[in-house]
Design a protein around this motif. Structure first.
Motif, PDB file in Angstrom:
ATOM      1  N   HIS A 192     -25.423   3.684  -3.002  1.00 46.03           N
ATOM      2  CA  HIS A 192     -24.544   3.900  -1.847  1.00 46.03           C
ATOM      3  C   HIS A 192     -24.663   5.315  -1.291  1.00 46.03           C
ATOM      4  O   HIS A 192     -23.708   5.828  -0.691  1.00 46.03           O
ATOM      5  N   THR A 204     -24.554   8.167  -2.746  1.00 40.95           N
ATOM      6  CA  THR A 204     -23.530   9.061  -3.294  1.00 40.95           C
ATOM      7  C   THR A 204     -24.052  10.464  -3.542  1.00 40.95           C
ATOM      8  O   THR A 204     -23.255  11.412  -3.643  1.00 40.95           O
ATOM      9  N   ARG A 257     -19.007  11.666  -8.539  1.00 44.59           N
ATOM     10  CA  ARG A 257     -19.601  10.737  -7.581  1.00 44.59           C
ATOM     11  C   ARG A 257     -20.093   9.454  -8.245  1.00 44.59           C
ATOM     12  O   ARG A 257     -20.815   8.671  -7.625  1.00 44.59           O
ATOM     13  N   LEU A 314     -19.890   5.713  -9.459  1.00 42.98           N
ATOM     14  CA  LEU A 314     -19.198   4.515  -9.005  1.00 42.98           C
ATOM     15  C   LEU A 314     -18.664   3.766 -10.232  1.00 42.98           C
ATOM     16  O   LEU A 314     -19.424   3.147 -10.978  1.00 42.98           O
ATOM     17  N   GLU A 335     -14.344  -0.318  -3.724  1.00 42.68           N
ATOM     18  CA  GLU A 335     -15.276   0.774  -3.975  1.00 42.68           C
ATOM     19  C   GLU A 335     -16.394   0.786  -2.944  1.00 42.68           C
ATOM     20  O   GLU A 335     -16.749   1.852  -2.409  1.00 42.68           O
ATOM     21  N   TRP A 393     -17.466   3.705   0.341  1.00 40.44           N
ATOM     22  CA  TRP A 393     -18.727   4.424   0.455  1.00 40.44           C
ATOM     23  C   TRP A 393     -19.639   3.904   1.564  1.00 40.44           C
ATOM     24  O   TRP A 393     -20.673   4.521   1.845  1.00 40.44           O
ATOM     25  N   THR A 394     -19.306   2.791   2.177  1.00 35.91           N
ATOM     26  CA  THR A 394     -20.217   2.194   3.156  1.00 35.91           C
ATOM     27  C   THR A 394     -19.454   1.725   4.387  1.00 35.91           C
ATOM     28  O   THR A 394     -18.223   1.587   4.380  1.00 35.91           O
ATOM     29  N   ASP A 399     -22.330  11.773   3.443  1.00 36.00           N
ATOM     30  CA  ASP A 399     -22.750  10.924   2.329  1.00 36.00           C
ATOM     31  C   ASP A 399     -22.372   9.483   2.641  1.00 36.00           C
ATOM     32  O   ASP A 399     -21.831   9.169   3.694  1.00 36.00           O
ATOM     33  N   GLY A 400     -22.667   8.578   1.710  1.00 42.47           N
ATOM     34  CA  GLY A 400     -22.381   7.177   1.923  1.00 42.47           C
ATOM     35  C   GLY A 400     -23.373   6.520   2.876  1.00 42.47           C
ATOM     36  O   GLY A 400     -24.325   7.142   3.343  1.00 42.47           O
TER      37      GLY A 400
END
Length: 349
Positions: free
Chosen positions: A29, A31, A51, A53, A187, A191-192, A200-201
């Protein structure tokens, strides 16, 4: 935030470019869970456990693979600067997040292959969009498997129809199980699928179209559910590669990350695109069934979808200054392996 300083005889600007190269590694992802500590005599590669997951990667396996990929880029960048890197992996048993210490081992001129791999670092992308229905040529397949072998790993290209069918079924089952887990969905949403601007992501624009739930190979939806198929469907017959190593454990997972990055850069050199079927390695019983299906012994650590894709934009990256740890806490422990032992290891040169 740390300060970029001279290291290994390099100027501050050379160190900045070197860390930029290292930080273009892939990570779950996006990270970007790596950090670097600079001293005059060595560079340390660390993991940023903040960072990690915790749902998708509770054991930190993919975290360490990402650290290994960044380590490979760092090695490659040093060779591009004419420096032979000498690497000590996991030098401090009391600090498992210290991936490696990299020292200067004299001069080394980059080979033509290493120059091509280094040039591919900024061009490499994780391509989550559909690929063309065009087979990957045999010479490229050979180079991909050789790239993994050069780093002490294996890349098994799944060509047996029965294996492909069973692996596709496992991918769909794993996807369905993760999609039914509220913690996993929360989660991945964190991140997306966001708008541009984060460093990031995976932004929604890089997520690709929404995958079909009944597709032969189920890809994750990184768009927050907003993606739509506005072009070709996902290809029915991608080349599937499974990366594996000798055994489980942090050291082998770091080695797998180095091998993974070499495979990805080799694919880029050959004009190929790659994305990941991570669900196959994130659910323990699915991962074990895949191991028994393909080899019976070696643990699979990454599953790649490889093919001919169209260009995609790069994902965002953190500032280099935000990746540098303060130099005051530099590691001073005795390495677990001597420099000579590692200098003689072809996989660490």
């Amino acid at each position: 935030m740390g300060t970029i300083t001279q290291a290994l005889g390099l100027s501050e600007e050379q160190v900045r470019r070197l860390l930029q190269t290292a930080a273009l590694a892939p990570s779950l992802h996006n990270t970007q869970p790596w950090r670097f500590r600079l001293t005059p005599d060595w560079i340390e590669v660390h993991l940023d456990r903040g960072r990690k997951l915790r749902v998708a990667d509770p054991d930190g396996r993919e975290l360490r693979i990402a650290g290994g990929a960044a380590l490979f880029n760092l090695r490659l960048g040093l060779i591009g600067l004419g420096i032979r890197p000498v690497v000590t992996v996991l030098p401090d048993p009391a600090n498992p997040d210290l991936v490696a210490i990299v020292r200067r081992g004299g001069r080394r001129r980059a080979t033509p292959e290493q120059q091509r791999l280094l040039a591919a670092v900024p061009r490499r992308r994780t391509n989550r969009r559909p690929f063309a229905e065009v087979a990957v040529a045999s010479p490229a397949r050979y180079e991909l498997t050789r790239a993994a072998t050069e780093e002490g790993a294996w890349l098994h290209l799944v060509t047996d129809p029965q294996q492909r069918s069973e692996l596709g079924w496992l991918a769909r089952q794993a996807h369905q199980r993760q999609s039914a887990d509220p913690a996993f969905l929360a989660e991945i949403a964190a991140w997306t699928g966001h708008e541009a601007g984060r460093p990031d992501g995976v932004p929604a624009a890089a997520g690709g179209p929404q995958p079909l739930s009944n597709g032969a190979w189920v890809m994750r939806d990184f768009t927050g559910g907003t993606g739509r198929i506005d072009g070709p469907d996902f290809e029915a017959e991608p080349l599937i590669g499974v990366l594996s190593v000798h055994t489980d454990g942090p050291r082998e997972e770091i080695r797998a990350g180095e091998a993974l990055q070499r495979v990805l850069l080799t694919a880029t050199v050959h004009g190929l695109s790659v994305s990941f079927l991570s669900q196959l390695v994130e659910i323990p019983d699915v991962r074990d069934r895949m191991r028994r299906l393909l080899s019976g012994t070696r643990p699979p650590l990454a599953v790649l979808r490889i093919g001919h894709g169209w260009p995609v934009a790069a994902t965002p990256r953190l500032r280099v200054e935000d990746l540098v740890l303060p130099a005051s806490a530099a590691t001073s422990t005795t390495p677990a392996h001597t420099d000579k032992e590692l200098a003689d290891d072809p996989h660490r040169a």
